[in-house]
Design a protein around this motif. Structure first.
Motif, PDB file in Angstrom:
ATOM      1  N   GLU A   1    -171.683  -0.738 -28.149  1.00 38.33           N
ATOM      2  CA  GLU A   1    -171.321   0.591 -27.648  1.00 38.33           C
ATOM      3  C   GLU A   1    -170.202   1.209 -28.467  1.00 38.33           C
ATOM      4  N   SER A   2    -169.267   0.382 -28.947  1.00 31.20           N
ATOM      5  CA  SER A   2    -168.166   0.915 -29.757  1.00 31.20           C
ATOM      6  C   SER A   2    -167.524  -0.211 -30.562  1.00 31.20           C
ATOM      7  N   VAL A   3    -166.884   0.187 -31.666  1.00 27.82           N
ATOM      8  CA  VAL A   3    -166.138  -0.742 -32.515  1.00 27.82           C
ATOM      9  C   VAL A   3    -164.750  -0.163 -32.711  1.00 27.82           C
ATOM     10  N   LYS A   4    -163.729  -0.966 -32.432  1.00 32.77           N
ATOM     11  CA  LYS A   4    -162.356  -0.483 -32.521  1.00 32.77           C
ATOM     12  C   LYS A   4    -161.502  -1.454 -33.327  1.00 32.77           C
ATOM     13  N   PHE A   5    -160.442  -0.926 -33.937  1.00 31.49           N
ATOM     14  CA  PHE A   5    -159.507  -1.733 -34.720  1.00 31.49           C
ATOM     15  C   PHE A   5    -158.104  -1.531 -34.162  1.00 31.49           C
ATOM     16  N   THR A   6    -157.412  -2.642 -33.986  1.00 29.70           N
ATOM     17  CA  THR A   6    -156.054  -2.582 -33.483  1.00 29.70           C
ATOM     18  C   THR A   6    -155.218  -3.643 -34.184  1.00 29.70           C
ATOM     19  N   GLY A   7    -153.920  -3.392 -34.289  1.00 29.35           N
ATOM     20  CA  GLY A   7    -153.040  -4.338 -34.956  1.00 29.35           C
ATOM     21  C   GLY A   7    -151.701  -3.717 -35.268  1.00 29.35           C
ATOM     22  N   GLU A   8    -150.931  -4.401 -36.090  1.00 33.14           N
ATOM     23  CA  GLU A   8    -149.544  -4.003 -36.334  1.00 33.14           C
ATOM     24  C   GLU A   8    -149.389  -2.915 -37.383  1.00 33.14           C
ATOM     25  N   ASN A   9    -150.461  -2.570 -38.109  1.00 30.16           N
ATOM     26  CA  ASN A   9    -150.369  -1.569 -39.170  1.00 30.16           C
ATOM     27  C   ASN A   9    -151.208  -0.353 -38.782  1.00 30.16           C
ATOM     28  N   PRO A  10    -150.568   0.747 -38.341  1.00 34.17           N
ATOM     29  CA  PRO A  10    -151.317   1.926 -37.878  1.00 34.17           C
ATOM     30  C   PRO A  10    -152.196   2.551 -38.962  1.00 34.17           C
ATOM     31  N   GLU A  11    -151.738   2.518 -40.229  1.00 34.24           N
ATOM     32  CA  GLU A  11    -152.513   3.148 -41.298  1.00 34.24           C
ATOM     33  C   GLU A  11    -153.841   2.421 -41.520  1.00 34.24           C
ATOM     34  N   ILE A  12    -153.786   1.091 -41.568  1.00 33.64           N
ATOM     35  CA  ILE A  12    -155.012   0.314 -41.731  1.00 33.64           C
ATOM     36  C   ILE A  12    -155.924   0.524 -40.531  1.00 33.64           C
ATOM     37  N   ASN A  13    -155.347   0.511 -39.319  1.00 33.88           N
ATOM     38  CA  ASN A  13    -156.151   0.722 -38.110  1.00 33.88           C
ATOM     39  C   ASN A  13    -156.874   2.056 -38.163  1.00 33.88           C
ATOM     40  N   LYS A  14    -156.148   3.110 -38.543  1.00 32.89           N
ATOM     41  CA  LYS A  14    -156.743   4.443 -38.573  1.00 32.89           C
ATOM     42  C   LYS A  14    -157.860   4.542 -39.616  1.00 32.89           C
ATOM     43  N   GLU A  15    -157.614   3.977 -40.801  1.00 33.89           N
ATOM     44  CA  GLU A  15    -158.614   4.060 -41.861  1.00 33.89           C
ATOM     45  C   GLU A  15    -159.908   3.361 -41.456  1.00 33.89           C
ATOM     46  N   LEU A  16    -159.788   2.182 -40.846  1.00 31.72           N
ATOM     47  CA  LEU A  16    -160.984   1.454 -40.441  1.00 31.72           C
ATOM     48  C   LEU A  16    -161.641   2.084 -39.224  1.00 31.72           C
ATOM     49  N   ASN A  17    -160.852   2.629 -38.293  1.00 31.34           N
ATOM     50  CA  ASN A  17    -161.427   3.326 -37.142  1.00 31.34           C
ATOM     51  C   ASN A  17    -162.194   4.570 -37.584  1.00 31.34           C
ATOM     52  N   ASP A  18    -161.631   5.287 -38.563  1.00 34.77           N
ATOM     53  CA  ASP A  18    -162.335   6.459 -39.099  1.00 34.77           C
ATOM     54  C   ASP A  18    -163.630   6.034 -39.790  1.00 34.77           C
ATOM     55  N   GLN A  19    -163.562   4.929 -40.532  1.00 40.88           N
ATOM     56  CA  GLN A  19    -164.762   4.428 -41.207  1.00 40.88           C
ATOM     57  C   GLN A  19    -165.849   4.047 -40.221  1.00 40.88           C
ATOM     58  N   ALA A  20    -165.433   3.441 -39.113  1.00 41.11           N
ATOM     59  CA  ALA A  20    -166.412   2.954 -38.133  1.00 41.11           C
ATOM     60  C   ALA A  20    -167.256   4.083 -37.560  1.00 41.11           C
ATOM     61  N   GLU A  21    -166.767   5.324 -37.658  1.00 38.30           N
ATOM     62  CA  GLU A  21    -167.502   6.464 -37.125  1.00 38.30           C
ATOM     63  C   GLU A  21    -168.371   7.138 -38.176  1.00 38.30           C
ATOM     64  N   THR A  22    -168.366   6.623 -39.415  1.00 38.16           N
ATOM     65  CA  THR A  22    -169.134   7.253 -40.490  1.00 38.16           C
ATOM     66  C   THR A  22    -170.093   6.247 -41.115  1.00 38.16           C
ATOM     67  N   ARG A  23    -170.969   6.747 -41.973  1.00 35.99           N
ATOM     68  CA  ARG A  23    -171.940   5.893 -42.641  1.00 35.99           C
ATOM     69  C   ARG A  23    -171.333   5.098 -43.786  1.00 35.99           C
ATOM     70  N   ARG A  24    -170.121   5.449 -44.211  1.00 41.05           N
ATOM     71  CA  ARG A  24    -169.484   4.717 -45.312  1.00 41.05           C
ATOM     72  C   ARG A  24    -168.724   3.486 -44.823  1.00 41.05           C
TER      73      ARG A  24
END
Length: 608
Positions: A123-146
């Motif tokens: 249903e969903s894929v989420k990233f969480t952890g101590e580095n907000p920049e890495i979390n955001k980049e991977l969360n944004d990726q998870a919503e796209t085909r790349r």
């Protein structure tokens, strides 16, 4: 009384093996599946312990016999359920066994009746952890085909994709300088609604940089040459990819038996990571000798003497000599300079002397070749060559109706040649998957002065595709053209195209497919087309069989090229695998053709 007991014991010994034999569980003769809509029978057979008890699978494929019992059935059911659940089918059911026994109950046919149920969907894929920049980049990726992920939103949950993604996410962070990155998945599954949420817990650690580089084991190869092969500099952001590429480039120098490039990670998570390079040098001199036999070249032998670190540096010198029926002698010296202009470029100078004795011509030639080989990527390489050859042609060996202007006894060739090569095939000596594509072009007597100016092009494409468990389908297409330039109308006979032979259209002898003169001497041509299809089937151990169809022909002019002139041949062969590739023999004959003679070929390696 003692005699009576002796008889009883004797009778018991005779009867006991029969009783034991009669109590043996039935052999599983055949396994079937019903209700398996999402997976093939082959997929499920790979996941269970039962095997088909046919003679072919036991004798030729070396599979062990399996026996049916309640315990064996229960074990196989557990294996099936585990597989289905790992693929997201949490409600899998395997119904009561359907077993059909033979009359003597020594063989059994087993049918698994399966109710797969609905799979669990991500249903969903989420990233969480101590580095907000890495979390955001991977969360944004998870919503796209790349996205780098395999287990994505909207797809069926699968265990193997989760573990693949763990490696992918870790590599993603490592390539951004987080050498100590770790990640773990948290799976929240709702088996009632058949959906799941994947939460990735990221621990990037500190940003890291390459530190001091130490090198040991290089006694003859200068340290500065090894350092120039590194794909990173001290102080750069850490990258495992650059580390791996460095190891490859160091080994490419060709003077080492072992070259290991390792980062020294610390338990204290230091942000500066030292790199240690351990080298074991190959012997400075070595000699290779080979002896063999082929149907075309008959007895052949060669010797190759190599000197590493020739005159210092990483240069190497090879002295090569060869003899066969096709090359009565060839002597060649090659001076190689690795890392000539970049870590992935190699420059070589090769003077040579040789005599060639082909069915269509005989000649003696001497000359030299300067070649530059550039590795463009892991699978792509290119080459550029400057060459000069002086040719002494035995004009009596050439077809009788050749143009008299062409029959010069002595002439020279000089020019440039270039090539592009792509190779994704594996394994190296006996490929079962991947592609090989080679394109070559040659311009003779156009850049430099010489006789017979011409342009020559050739392309060859090979494809290897596995099918079933024991076979590979190999295909090849090859085409070429050569044409004169300016007022010249002749093409040197050794630069023409010939067809037929063990690595060509195998229904004809070497160079015998195409135009010949009245004495049967091959003329050669300016246009070539060949195609081959060859299933390769493993039988048992190193033994395999091949069946093939080869088609092709050679034409002298473009006006002569007609699809109706393409010739066909078919045949089969046997292969025996060795550490240096398969050794085999082929037999083939033309089909749909007036010629019906059989051809027999012996070779090391596949035809293509």
């Amino acid at each position: 009384m003692r005699v009576k007991y002796t008889y009883l014991i004797f009778i018991f010994i005779l009867i006991f093996p029969v009783v034991v034999s009669g109590q043996q569980d039935p052999v599983v003769r055949k396994v079937k599946f019903k209700g398996n809509d999402s997976f093939s029978n082959k997929d499920l057979m790979n996941e269970i312990s039962f095997t088909h008890g046919r003679w072919v699978t036991r004798k030729l494929l070396g599979r062990e016999t399996s026996y049916y019992s309640e315990d064996a059935w229960d074990m196989n059911v557990r294996e099936l359920k585990h597989f289905y659940q790992s693929q997201g089918f949490m409600h899998i059911k395997v119904h009561e066994p359907k077993v059909k026994f033979s009359r003597n109950r020594q063989r059994a046919k087993v049918t698994f009746v399966i109710s797969e149920g609905d799979p669990v969907i991500i249903e969903s894929v989420k990233f969480t952890g101590e580095n907000p920049e890495i979390n955001k980049e991977l969360n944004d990726q998870a919503e796209t085909r790349r996205s780098i992920l395999e287990a994505r939103k909207g797809e069926r949950f699968q265990d193997n994709k989760i573990w693949n993604d763990r490696d992918r996410i870790t590599r993603f962070m490592v390539e951004k300088g987080y050498a100590y990155a770790e990640t773990e998945p948290e799976i929240r599954a709702d088996t009632t609604r058949n959906n799941a949420t994947v939460i990735w817990q990221l621990s990037p650690g500190p940003v890291s940089y390459f530190g001091e580089v130490t090198i040991e084991g290089n006694q003859r190869t200068p340290t500065n040459i090894v350092e120039r092969q590194l794909a990173f500099n001290q102080g750069e952001l850490y990258s495992r990819q650059k580390l791996n590429r460095s190891q490859q480039q160091v080994f490419q120098l060709g003077t080492f038996r072992v070259a290991s490039v390792r980062a020294r990670l610390s338990r204290d998570l230091h942000d500066t990571i030292p790199v240690h390079i351990s080298i074991t040098e190959a012997p400075q001199t070595s000699t290779r000798v080979g002896v063999g036999y082929g149907r075309e070249d008959q007895f052949r032998t060669f010797i190759d003497f190599q000197v590493l670190n020739f005159t210092g540096g990483a240069r190497r010198l090879n002295l090569f000599a060869k003899h066969s029926a096709l090359e009565p002698y060839r002597f060649e010296a090659t001076l190689t300079q690795p890392a000539a202009f970049s870590p992935n470029s190699t420059l070589a100078l090769s003077p040579s002397v040789r005599r060639m004795k082909e069915p269509g011509f005989e000649l003696f030639t001497y000359g030299a070749n300067i070649s530059l080989l550039q590795r463009i990527s892991e699978r792509v390489s290119g080459s550029f060559n400057i060459y000069y050859d002086n040719v002494n042609l035995d004009t009596t060996s050439v077809a009788l109706f050749e143009d008299t202007d062409f029959l010069a006894k002595t002439y020279s060739k000089s020019g440039v040649a270039t090539g592009l090569f792509y190779d994704s095939s594996s394994p190296r000596f006996d490929p079962t998957r991947g592609w090989m594509i080679a394109f070559n072009a040659r311009a003779n007597s156009l850049v430099f002065t010489g006789d017979y100016p011409f342009l020559k092009y050739q392309i060859e494409v090979k494809k290897y595709q596995p099918f079933f468990e024991i076979a590979t389908l190999a295909t090849k297409i090859k085409a070429g053209t050569v044409h004169s330039v300016g007022n010249n109308t002749a093409i040197p006979v050794e630069e023409r195209f010939f067809s037929g032979g063990s690595r060509s259209v195998r229904g004809w002898a070497r160079q015998q497919l195409g135009p010949t003169d009245s004495n049967g001497v091959p003329v050669g041509g300016k246009y070539l087309f060949e195609m081959s299809v060859e299933p390769r089937i493993k039988i048992v151990g190193p033994l395999s069989l091949v069946a093939f169809m080869d088609v092709g022909n050679v034409w002298q002019t473009f006006d002569d090229v007609e699809i109706g002139d393409i010739r066909f041949s078919a045949g089969g062969g046997i292969r025996f695998a060795t550490p240096i590739g398969p050794v085999g023999a082929d037999i083939a004959r033309p089909i749909w053709d007036a010629s019906s003679s059989w051809q027999f070929h012996i070779n090391i390696g596949h035809a293509f």
